[in-house]
Design a protein around this motif. Structure first.
Motif, PDB file in Angstrom:
ATOM      1  N   GLU A 139     108.561 105.872  89.792  1.00 42.12           N
ATOM      2  CA  GLU A 139     107.279 105.470  89.215  1.00 42.12           C
ATOM      3  C   GLU A 139     107.407 104.138  88.474  1.00 42.12           C
ATOM      4  O   GLU A 139     106.514 103.290  88.531  1.00 42.12           O
ATOM      5  CB  GLU A 139     106.815 106.563  88.254  1.00 42.12           C
ATOM      6  CG  GLU A 139     105.383 106.448  87.804  1.00 42.12           C
ATOM      7  CD  GLU A 139     104.968 107.644  86.973  1.00 42.12           C
ATOM      8  OE1 GLU A 139     104.172 107.450  86.032  1.00 42.12           O
ATOM      9  OE2 GLU A 139     105.446 108.759  87.246  1.00 42.12           O
TER      10      GLU A 139
ATOM     11  N   GLN B 139     106.993 104.884  75.919  1.00 41.30           N
ATOM     12  CA  GLN B 139     106.005 105.323  74.926  1.00 41.30           C
ATOM     13  C   GLN B 139     106.318 104.716  73.561  1.00 41.30           C
ATOM     14  O   GLN B 139     105.403 104.310  72.829  1.00 41.30           O
ATOM     15  CB  GLN B 139     106.011 106.856  74.830  1.00 41.30           C
ATOM     16  CG  GLN B 139     105.379 107.553  76.020  1.00 41.30           C
ATOM     17  CD  GLN B 139     105.507 109.062  75.925  1.00 41.30           C
ATOM     18  OE1 GLN B 139     106.538 109.585  75.469  1.00 41.30           O
ATOM     19  NE2 GLN B 139     104.477 109.772  76.355  1.00 41.30           N
TER      20      GLN B 139
ATOM     21  N   GLU C 215     110.477 109.639  87.706  1.00 50.23           N
ATOM     22  CA  GLU C 215     110.029 108.625  86.759  1.00 50.23           C
ATOM     23  C   GLU C 215     110.667 107.264  87.043  1.00 50.23           C
ATOM     24  O   GLU C 215     110.083 106.233  86.723  1.00 50.23           O
ATOM     25  CB  GLU C 215     110.269 109.057  85.312  1.00 50.23           C
ATOM     26  CG  GLU C 215     111.695 109.102  84.866  1.00 50.23           C
ATOM     27  CD  GLU C 215     111.817 109.275  83.352  1.00 50.23           C
ATOM     28  OE1 GLU C 215     110.787 109.463  82.666  1.00 50.23           O
ATOM     29  OE2 GLU C 215     112.957 109.229  82.858  1.00 50.23           O
TER      30      GLU C 215
ATOM     31  N   SER D 100     114.550 109.960  77.991  1.00 54.79           N
ATOM     32  CA  SER D 100     113.949 109.638  79.287  1.00 54.79           C
ATOM     33  C   SER D 100     113.369 108.232  79.261  1.00 54.79           C
ATOM     34  O   SER D 100     113.151 107.648  78.185  1.00 54.79           O
ATOM     35  CB  SER D 100     112.837 110.635  79.635  1.00 54.79           C
ATOM     36  OG  SER D 100     111.743 110.475  78.744  1.00 54.79           O
TER      37      SER D 100
ATOM     38  N   THR E  94     110.367 107.652  80.118  1.00 57.22           N
ATOM     39  CA  THR E  94     109.029 107.850  79.563  1.00 57.22           C
ATOM     40  C   THR E  94     109.027 107.687  78.055  1.00 57.22           C
ATOM     41  O   THR E  94     108.184 106.982  77.481  1.00 57.22           O
ATOM     42  CB  THR E  94     108.495 109.240  79.940  1.00 57.22           C
ATOM     43  OG1 THR E  94     108.385 109.336  81.368  1.00 57.22           O
ATOM     44  CG2 THR E  94     107.131 109.494  79.318  1.00 57.22           C
TER      45      THR E  94
ATOM     46  N   THR F 293     113.581 113.309  85.178  1.00 60.30           N
ATOM     47  CA  THR F 293     113.697 112.282  84.160  1.00 60.30           C
ATOM     48  C   THR F 293     115.134 111.772  84.081  1.00 60.30           C
ATOM     49  O   THR F 293     116.057 112.415  84.571  1.00 60.30           O
ATOM     50  CB  THR F 293     113.270 112.815  82.779  1.00 60.30           C
ATOM     51  OG1 THR F 293     114.145 113.894  82.412  1.00 60.30           O
ATOM     52  CG2 THR F 293     111.835 113.282  82.798  1.00 60.30           C
TER      53      THR F 293
ATOM     54  N   SER G 119     100.332 109.989  84.874  1.00 67.26           N
ATOM     55  CA  SER G 119     101.477 110.528  84.143  1.00 67.26           C
ATOM     56  C   SER G 119     101.614 109.838  82.791  1.00 67.26           C
ATOM     57  O   SER G 119     101.040 108.773  82.543  1.00 67.26           O
ATOM     58  CB  SER G 119     102.757 110.333  84.943  1.00 67.26           C
ATOM     59  OG  SER G 119     103.138 108.960  84.942  1.00 67.26           O
ATOM     60  N   GLU G 120     102.410 110.433  81.908  1.00 67.11           N
ATOM     61  CA  GLU G 120     102.646 109.829  80.593  1.00 67.11           C
ATOM     62  C   GLU G 120     103.363 108.485  80.733  1.00 67.11           C
ATOM     63  O   GLU G 120     103.110 107.562  79.961  1.00 67.11           O
ATOM     64  CB  GLU G 120     103.471 110.781  79.729  1.00 67.11           C
ATOM     65  CG  GLU G 120     102.723 112.038  79.310  1.00 67.11           C
ATOM     66  CD  GLU G 120     103.556 112.911  78.404  1.00 67.11           C
ATOM     67  OE1 GLU G 120     104.805 112.766  78.400  1.00 67.11           O
ATOM     68  OE2 GLU G 120     102.979 113.739  77.680  1.00 67.11           O
ATOM     69  N   LEU G 121     104.260 108.371  81.718  1.00 65.70           N
ATOM     70  CA  LEU G 121     104.968 107.106  81.914  1.00 65.70           C
ATOM     71  C   LEU G 121     104.012 106.014  82.371  1.00 65.70           C
ATOM     72  O   LEU G 121     104.018 104.902  81.826  1.00 65.70           O
ATOM     73  CB  LEU G 121     106.093 107.275  82.942  1.00 65.70           C
ATOM     74  CG  LEU G 121     106.833 105.985  83.321  1.00 65.70           C
ATOM     75  CD1 LEU G 121     107.441 105.316  82.094  1.00 65.70           C
ATOM     76  CD2 LEU G 121     107.900 106.260  84.366  1.00 65.70           C
ATOM     77  N   THR G 122     103.180 106.300  83.364  1.00 65.02           N
ATOM     78  CA  THR G 122     102.222 105.300  83.851  1.00 65.02           C
ATOM     79  C   THR G 122     101.278 104.873  82.737  1.00 65.02           C
ATOM     80  O   THR G 122     100.958 103.684  82.594  1.00 65.02           O
ATOM     81  CB  THR G 122     101.422 105.849  85.039  1.00 65.02           C
ATOM     82  OG1 THR G 122     102.312 106.058  86.144  1.00 65.02           O
ATOM     83  CG2 THR G 122     100.336 104.879  85.476  1.00 65.02           C
TER      84      THR G 122
END
Length: 228
Positions: free
Chosen positions: A58, A168, A55, A162, A164, A148, A2-5
């Motif tokens: 995660e 980022q 998220e 979020s 995420t 999110t 995922s984008e978060l990971t």
């Protein structure tokens, strides 16, 4: 992935490059507690009046707070197990283990976050789950029905849409700041570092949250990375 990971892994890689993690019994010791399993998360959050978005789960599967947690205002938690786990050789504790990015911002364990919520819910029934603590307050998540959670600061102003997006933003600042430093043949002065970091933080904030929220987002990001 995922984008978060992906963003969390980028932050981990940056931190290890700056402060290589110590080794104990053949394993690296990260500055954070090991991540939680799905079962751990379920057991800790079963009594909450809401379900955690994906998220948030995660995030706590990545790591479960700082080893050096100092925030016991509401939780009553005492980390006795830390004494053994942080010794990398007899009588020597690894001094580089530190809270999230800024030494004044504490990454709460899920146990602490839930305890803080339980206390705060006596006064406010909104689903705010604190995840970071600092001297004057918290950074919290507004738990919603989706996957999110918007990130809020003390006065409950939504800064990032979020978790995420927040991670980022942090990852991009860390990586680009290093690239700028190493691209210069001569060492940067303190003033040049501060000037570039402020410029970069403003640009990243504008990119990820837009013009309307960029000022508050830039201020929040600056606080998180201010010890770099």
């Amino acid at each position: 992935m995922s984008e978060l990971t992906d963003a969390l892994n980028r932050i981990s890689n940056w931190m290890e490059a700056l402060h290589p993690f110590p080794i104990k019994d053949g394993q690296k010791i990260a500055p954070y507690r090991p991540g939680l399993s799905d079962t751990d998360i379920k057991n800790l959050t079963d009594n909450l009046p809401f379900k955690l978005p994906q998220e948030v789960k995660e995030f706590y599967q990545w790591h479960n707070g700082d080893w050096s947690t100092r925030d016991n205002r509401f939780s009553g938690i005492h980390n006795n197990e830390i004494i053994d786990l942080l010794y990398v050789s007899p009588g020597i504790m690894h001094k580089e283990l530190r809270p999230f990015i800024n030494e004044e911002i504490i990454f709460l364990s899920l146990h602490e976050a839930v305890s803080c919520f339980a206390y705060a819910s006596k006064f406010d029934e909104k689903p705010y789950l604190p995840i970071f603590s600092e001297e004057n307050g918290y950074y919290s998540l507004l738990i919603s029905e989706g996957n999110t959670s918007p990130v809020l600061i003390d006065d409950y102003e939504i800064i990032f849409p979020s978790m995420t997006v927040l991670m980022q933003s942090i990852a991009e600042i860390l990586e680009n700041f290093d690239s700028f430093k190493y691209a210069n043949k001569s060492p940067l002065t303190i003033e040049e570092e501060f000037e570039f970091r402020d410029k970069l933080t403003n640009e990243v904030a504008h990119k990820y949250v837009g013009k309307l929220k960029s000022r508050s987002a830039s201020f929040t990001l600056s606080k998180i990375i201010s010890e770099l």
